[in-house]
Structures are given as structure tokens and as C-alpha cells.
Design an enzyme around this catalytic site. Structure first.
Site, PDB file in Angstrom:
ATOM      1  N   ARG A   9     -54.578  65.735 -18.201  1.00  0.00           N
ATOM      2  CA  ARG A   9     -53.469  64.863 -18.599  1.00  0.00           C
ATOM      3  C   ARG A   9     -53.794  64.164 -19.926  1.00  0.00           C
ATOM      4  O   ARG A   9     -54.927  63.800 -20.198  1.00  0.00           O
ATOM      5  CB  ARG A   9     -53.221  63.790 -17.533  1.00  0.00           C
ATOM      6  CG  ARG A   9     -52.166  62.784 -17.975  1.00  0.00           C
ATOM      7  CD  ARG A   9     -51.704  61.887 -16.856  1.00  0.00           C
ATOM      8  NE  ARG A   9     -52.805  61.190 -16.219  1.00  0.00           N
ATOM      9  CZ  ARG A   9     -52.701  60.529 -15.078  1.00  0.00           C
ATOM     10  NH1 ARG A   9     -51.552  60.489 -14.433  1.00  0.00           N
ATOM     11  NH2 ARG A   9     -53.725  59.913 -14.563  1.00  0.00           N
TER      12      ARG A   9
ATOM     13  N   ARG B 191     -48.379  50.003  -2.633  1.00  0.00           N
ATOM     14  CA  ARG B 191     -49.569  50.821  -2.422  1.00  0.00           C
ATOM     15  C   ARG B 191     -50.385  50.346  -1.223  1.00  0.00           C
ATOM     16  O   ARG B 191     -51.415  50.951  -0.911  1.00  0.00           O
ATOM     17  CB  ARG B 191     -50.463  50.710  -3.662  1.00  0.00           C
ATOM     18  CG  ARG B 191     -50.379  51.890  -4.594  1.00  0.00           C
ATOM     19  CD  ARG B 191     -51.222  51.503  -5.779  1.00  0.00           C
ATOM     20  NE  ARG B 191     -51.764  52.608  -6.477  1.00  0.00           N
ATOM     21  CZ  ARG B 191     -51.238  53.086  -7.616  1.00  0.00           C
ATOM     22  NH1 ARG B 191     -50.126  52.598  -8.098  1.00  0.00           N
ATOM     23  NH2 ARG B 191     -51.848  54.056  -8.254  1.00  0.00           N
TER      24      ARG B 191
ATOM     25  N   ARG C  90     -60.043  56.591  -6.597  1.00  0.00           N
ATOM     26  CA  ARG C  90     -58.604  56.302  -6.455  1.00  0.00           C
ATOM     27  C   ARG C  90     -58.001  57.128  -5.322  1.00  0.00           C
ATOM     28  O   ARG C  90     -57.129  56.655  -4.593  1.00  0.00           O
ATOM     29  CB  ARG C  90     -57.882  56.561  -7.778  1.00  0.00           C
ATOM     30  CG  ARG C  90     -58.189  55.472  -8.815  1.00  0.00           C
ATOM     31  CD  ARG C  90     -57.925  55.919 -10.226  1.00  0.00           C
ATOM     32  NE  ARG C  90     -56.546  56.267 -10.440  1.00  0.00           N
ATOM     33  CZ  ARG C  90     -56.109  57.094 -11.392  1.00  0.00           C
ATOM     34  NH1 ARG C  90     -56.973  57.663 -12.218  1.00  0.00           N
ATOM     35  NH2 ARG C  90     -54.841  57.337 -11.528  1.00  0.00           N
TER      36      ARG C  90
ATOM     37  N   ARG D 292     -56.836  58.409 -20.284  1.00  0.00           N
ATOM     38  CA  ARG D 292     -56.954  57.044 -19.766  1.00  0.00           C
ATOM     39  C   ARG D 292     -58.391  56.758 -19.322  1.00  0.00           C
ATOM     40  O   ARG D 292     -59.131  57.670 -18.984  1.00  0.00           O
ATOM     41  CB  ARG D 292     -55.994  56.867 -18.570  1.00  0.00           C
ATOM     42  CG  ARG D 292     -54.576  56.686 -19.003  1.00  0.00           C
ATOM     43  CD  ARG D 292     -53.548  56.767 -17.901  1.00  0.00           C
ATOM     44  NE  ARG D 292     -53.950  56.357 -16.573  1.00  0.00           N
ATOM     45  CZ  ARG D 292     -53.167  56.510 -15.488  1.00  0.00           C
ATOM     46  NH1 ARG D 292     -51.956  57.040 -15.610  1.00  0.00           N
ATOM     47  NH2 ARG D 292     -53.580  56.131 -14.308  1.00  0.00           N
TER      48      ARG D 292
END
Ligand code: AP5
Length: 215
Positions: free
Chosen positions: A127, A88, A173, A162
Site C-alpha cells: 500500500r 473498534r 494490529r 505509513r
């Protein structure tokens, strides 16, 4: 088959990996799953990673590089692997290059999953992830619901959102992806390994990835 799936949070890396694991009989190495497992188990790694993850920040390179170094040596990687969520940063990419050279193995492909940012926020908001840390199967209330609401089809675990799925953390993010991870696109273009696949439709995206892998 050894590949990297590169893509922003929510771009479908985990969902597509699940298909590739079955199709090519290779293992998925998801640094996110490994870290969430460690946090849930309260291990030393989990304690180190927990605050970064809660804030939606990247975990320090040395911690992540150590995880991958150990994981790649495990026997089940011999048949091939998908790196989902690693590397990343440029430092992680350089470390991976060295690790693979030391093991005398090479990557076959680096596939970048492309999704417009406005779709990502919506996908992450919808999600649901299996809370059983040895499962962590991924669903979507809109596009991939479980058969019984709130229950994992695979293991019967409870489906949860989450901790890093709030809009603010997703935006953080995404910024990290733009600033720290997207330079890897150029890096792997220079290595002659990069391909891009659009993930607007999951079936088409899986077919696109397989087309790249099957040459
Ligand atoms: P990690 O778990 O890797 O999170 P991420 O990269 O942000 O990726 P996600 O898991 O959020 O998304 P995904 O691309 O897998 O998408 P998914 O398939 O779920 O990392 C979490 C944290 O750990 C990081 O923030 C960091 O703190 C730390 N970390 C991990 N690796 C690190 C590293 N290398 N260095 C430093 N820190 C690290 O899909 C999303 C949703 O969309 C799902 O609901 C899915 O069903 C749905 N969907 C997918 N495709 C479609 C489609 N075509 N149409 C409709 N819905 C779709």
C-alpha cells in the site's frame, strides 16, 4: 445512508469508502485519517494519539468517542455517512448506540469486509498513501498503482508508506482486531444490522457492498 464498514487492517475499508462517497454522496468518517491528520498538524489530539499509533496500538476509547461525537454533529453528515475504522471495541459500539439515539438517527447497515489474513500482510506491504493529510488517497503498488510512480493522481502529493505498516505492527494490529474488534460481529448480528462481503476482488467487493445497501 448511514453505515459502518467493519474489517481488519488492510481489508479495504478506505478503498471501498472512496467509491461509496461518490456513488451515494455521503461522507467518509475515517478515525485513522482524522488521527493521522492530527498527528501531522501537532494538535493536542495528535500528541495524545501519536505514541499509540506508532506502536500499532488502539488509541484509548474516550479519545476516539469524543472525536466521533463532535464529527457526527457536523452539517455534512446530515446526508449520511460511512464510519470507517469506528467502532473498534464494544465500549465504542455502546457509545455510538447512545450517540445515535440522542440524535434520533439509526444505522442502515454494518458491513464486515472479509479477507484472509495472509493476503492482508501482502496488501499492506504494497500500500502507498498520499502524504497530503487532506487527501490521504490509497494506492497499491500491485493492485492499484498511481499513474506516475510515487505521486498521487488526485492532488500530486508524495506517496508514502505509513509508520504502522511494518510486518510486526501489522501483526499487532491484526491481533487487536481479533481480540477487541471481531466481537462486534456478534454484537451487530444481535442488532440485526450485520452483513458480510468478501473482498478478494475490489470490483466484486464494491458490487457486493452496494447490493447490501440497495437491499
Ligand atoms: P486506520 O487508518 O483505521 O487503519 P486500519 O483499520 O488498520 O485500516 P487500514 O487503513 O490499514 O486499511 P483499510 O481497511 O482502510 O484498507 P485499504 O483500503 O487501505 O487506523 C490506524 C490507527 O489509528 C490504528 O492502528 C489505531 O492506532 C488508530 N485508530 C483508528 N481508529 C481507531 C479506533 N476506532 N479506536 C482506537 N484506535 C483507532 O486497503 C489496503 C490495501 O489493499 C490498499 O493498498 C488497497 O489498494 C489494497 N486493496 C484493497 N482491496 C483490494 C483487493 N480486493 N485486491 C487487491 N488489493 C486490494
Amino acid at each position: 445512508m448511514r453505515l459502518i464498514l467493519l474489517g481488519a487492517p488492510g481489508s479495504g475499508k478506505g478503498t471501498i469508502s472512496a467509491d461509496l462517497v461518490e456513488s451515494y454522496k455521503i461522507v467518509q468518517i475515517s478515525t485513522g485519517d482524522i488521527l493521522r491528520n492530527a498527528v501531522a498538524s501537532g494538535t493536542e489530539l495528535g500528541l495524545k494519539a501519536s505514541d499509540y499509533m506508532k506502536r500499532g496500538d488502539l488509541v484509548p476509547d474516550d479519545v476516539i468517542i469524543g472525536i466521533i461525537k463532535d464529527r457526527l454533529k457536523e452539517q455534512d453528515c446530515a446526508n449520511g455517512f460511512i464510519l470507517d475504522g469506528f467502532p473498534r471495541t464494544l465500549a465504542q459500539a455502546e457509545a455510538l448506540k447512545k450517540m445515535l439515539a440522542d440524535m434520533a438517527i439509526t444505522l442502515d447497515s454494518v458491513i464486515e469486509l472479509q479477507v484472509p489474513e495472509e493476503m492482508i500482510v501482502d496488501r499492506i506491504a504494497n500500500r502507498r498513501t498520499c502524504s497530503n493529510t487532506s487527501c490521504q488517497a490509497v494506492y497499491n503498488v500491485k493492485s492499484k498503482p498511481s499513474k506516475i510512480e510515487g505521486i498521487c493522481d488526485i492532488c500530486g502529493g508524495k506517496l508514502i508508506q505509513r509508520e504502522d505498516e511494518t510486518r510486526e505492527k501489522v501483526e499487532r494490529r491484526l491481533k487487536d482486531y481479533r481480540d477487541k474488534t471481531s466481537p462486534l460481529i456478534e454484537y451487530y448480528k444481535n442488532e440485526g444490522l450485520h452483513s458480510a462481503v468478501e473482498n478478494l476482488d475490489i470490483a466484486k467487493a464494491i458490487a457486493g457492498v452496494k447490493k447490501v445497501l440497495n437491499g
